[in-house]
Design a protein around this motif. Structure first.
Motif, short mmCIF file in Angstrom:
data_model
loop_
_atom_site.label_atom_id
_atom_site.label_comp_id
_atom_site.label_asym_id
_atom_site.label_seq_id
_atom_site.Cartn_x
_atom_site.Cartn_y
_atom_site.Cartn_z
N ALA A 118 -3.83 2.71 0.64
CA ALA A 118 -2.90 3.66 0.01
C ALA A 118 -3.51 5.06 -0.03
O ALA A 118 -2.81 6.06 0.22
N ALA A 119 -4.80 5.15 -0.33
CA ALA A 119 -5.45 6.46 -0.37
C ALA A 119 -5.47 7.11 1.01
O ALA A 119 -5.26 8.32 1.13
N LEU A 120 -5.70 6.31 2.05
CA LEU A 120 -5.68 6.86 3.40
C LEU A 120 -4.27 7.30 3.79
O LEU A 120 -4.09 8.31 4.48
N MET A 121 -3.26 6.56 3.34
CA MET A 121 -1.88 6.97 3.60
C MET A 121 -1.56 8.30 2.95
O MET A 121 -0.70 9.05 3.43
N ALA A 122 -2.25 8.59 1.85
CA ALA A 122 -2.04 9.86 1.14
C ALA A 122 -2.85 11.00 1.74
O ALA A 122 -2.74 12.14 1.29
N ALA A 155 0.83 -1.20 0.00
CA ALA A 155 0.00 0.00 0.00
C ALA A 155 0.87 1.26 0.00
O ALA A 155 0.57 2.24 -0.71
N ARG A 156 1.94 1.23 0.77
CA ARG A 156 2.84 2.40 0.83
C ARG A 156 3.48 2.67 -0.52
O ARG A 156 3.63 3.82 -0.94
N GLU A 157 3.87 1.61 -1.22
CA GLU A 157 4.49 1.79 -2.53
C GLU A 157 3.46 2.25 -3.57
O GLU A 157 3.79 3.00 -4.49
#
Length: 487
Positions: free
Chosen positions: A199-203, A167-169
């Protein structure tokens, strides 16, 4: 708490602290800020700590509630299964039994199945005392079921570290386009979508997660494109993940002037082979499409084209945390992010995972796929189907003697059939096909068929000496007949 999991939680907490009013999740009727997201997840995680030990099964439609429970299980370090919404009743039963689930949250359609398995309702949960002690590999955070190349899909055990690193990548790959509105199109039971949401939440983006029918999605391969495209347009989505068949609908609509590219900045496509022609059409209308490749056993995404690093015809470069090499026989091998093991099998201890795909790397490290080693095919909706499974079902009813099923990169499965009685009517064969389809999930059903002009035989090299279909020979011999089937 594992390092990546702790990092993810800290990131969500920072967004809640620094951007208190930013919307994190938008559902059909409610929206939640990042602080409200953390509150909802925290309450559910606390509740899960009071439940019996064992896997949590979530059989809910897409929406904030499903996402919150999924995140709660992740942070509570409770193994979790999200049942794909298109699974059949038999496959649902298999997931419940194989995972040793002790706690289930589900929609009403599954309640009769749980009652038959000895579950009782306690508040919002369905619970049971586990009759078998299912041993999960250490650090199992999620058990993801493939779409089921057979009637008994395999449970793939993954760690939080593996999933969150992917997800981070994915977030890093999309970062140059700065998408802040993400629309979850696929069911969260599909690992690719599940990690796309992470991934979207990480962004720090807003994740829009609506019931599948609101998007025009039904089953694994039923789509109301007018409704789906309308939902994409109305959502103002800047990023989303599609399978090839959905991308086809989007590109066609833009070509015909039925919708605009609009705010879309990053459209990832995967789950099955993508036609180079379709990618060229997307590029021609200005749709920013990035093809990737992965498999559940490698925590979904392995390679991805990305802004500034696109090579048409390839599936992109491997993500930074994985290594890819090609075996002497051409098979793609992956290391650095692989499963912990399959349910009911010994834990995986090797460093390299054999993907079953054939491919090659160019001098700049872009990966190209050259086909599949096994007979299993992947439909254009990204569903895995073992044709031998469907063929065996077709030939068990006493009407059909021989069956050949094909659906690689197609929206519908096609079949060539030879009846047990050569004088059998087309109506009798159709009735047998429909009877078989009633036993199969929709993505594995036969959508159209043709009668073979003659039985398959070793004499014309369409069968092996022991009666197994020679698939490439059948495709070559009956190519015109097969692809002349009207739907």
């Amino acid at each position: 708490m594992p390092r990546e999991l702790d990092r993810f939680h800290e990131q969500l907490s920072a967004y809640a602290r620094d951007h208190g009013d930013a919307v994190a999740v938008q559902g059909q009727t409610w929206r939640y800020t990042y602080q409200q997201l953390l509150d909802e997840v925290g309450l559910r995680a606390h509740t899960l700590h009071r439940q019996p030990a064992g896997a949590l099964v979530l059989a809910l439609d897409n929406g904030p509630d499903l996402l919150f429970w999924d995140l709660a299980a992740l942070f509570a370090e409770r193994p979790c299964v999200i049942v794909p919404s298109f699974f059949s009743a038999t496959q649902f039963d298999h997931c419940i039994a194989q995972s040793g689930a002790s706690t289930v949250l589900c929609s009403t359609q599954w309640v009769p199945r749980l009652l038959s398995e000895g579950f009782v309702q306690e508040g919002e949960f369905w619970v049971r005392e586990r009759s078998t002690d299912v041993q999960l590999p250490d650090s199992t955070a999620k058990i993801t079921y493939t779409s089921g190349s057979t009637g008994r899909p395999k449970g793939v055990c993954l760690s939080a570290e593996a999933m969150l690193r992917v997800a981070r990548e994915l977030e890093a790959a999309s970062r140059p386009t700065e998408p802040q509105q993400y629309l979850a199109v696929l069911p969260l039971g599909i690992l690719l979508e599940n990690l796309g949401v992470y991934a979207a939440l990480m962004a720090g983006a807003c994740v829009q997660v609506y019931p599948q029918r609101q998007l025009g999605m039904g089953g694994a391969s039923q789509v109301d494109f007018k409704q789906l495209l309308g939902a994409i347009a109305l959502s103002g989505a800047q990023s989303l993940i599609l399978v090839p068949q959905l991308l086809m609908g989007l590109v066609t609509a833009i070509e015909r002037g039925l919708m605009r590219v609009g705010p879309l900045r990053f459209v990832a496509v995967g789950g099955a082979r993508v036609s180079p022609n379709l990618l060229a059409r997307a590029d021609a209308v200005g749709l920013p499409v990035f093809e990737g490749y992965g498999l559940s056993e490698c925590a979904s995404v392995v390679a991805l084209n990305r802004p500034g690093a696109v090579r048409p015809g390839s599936v992109g470069k491997p993500l930074p945390h994985v290594q890819v090499r090609i075996a002497d026989d051409g098979e793609v091998l992956v290391a650095g992010s692989i499963l912990l093991g399959y349910l009911e099998e010994a834990p995986v201890t090797g460093e390299w995972w054999a993907t079953g795909d054939l491919g090659h790397l160019d001098e700049e490290g872009y990966l190209y796929l050259d086909g599949r080693r096994k007979h299993q095919f992947i439909t254009s909706f990204g569903r895995n189907v073992n044709p031998e499974w469907v063929e065996s079902e077709l030939t068990q009813g006493g009407v059909i003697a021989q069956a050949f099923v094909h659906g690689e990169a197609l929206p519908h499965n096609l079949a060539l059939l030879w009846p047990l009685d050569p004088t059998a009517s087309d109506e009798a064969i159709e009735q047998a096909v429909q009877h078989c389809n009633a036993q199969l999930p929709d993505y594995a059903q036969v959508h159209a068929w043709r009668r073979l002009p003659a039985p398959l035989s070793p004499r014309d090299e369409t069968l092996t000496a022991n009666g197994r279909p020679r698939r490439e020979a059948i495709l070559q011999r009956y190519h015109t007949l097969l692809f002349d089937i009207s739907l």
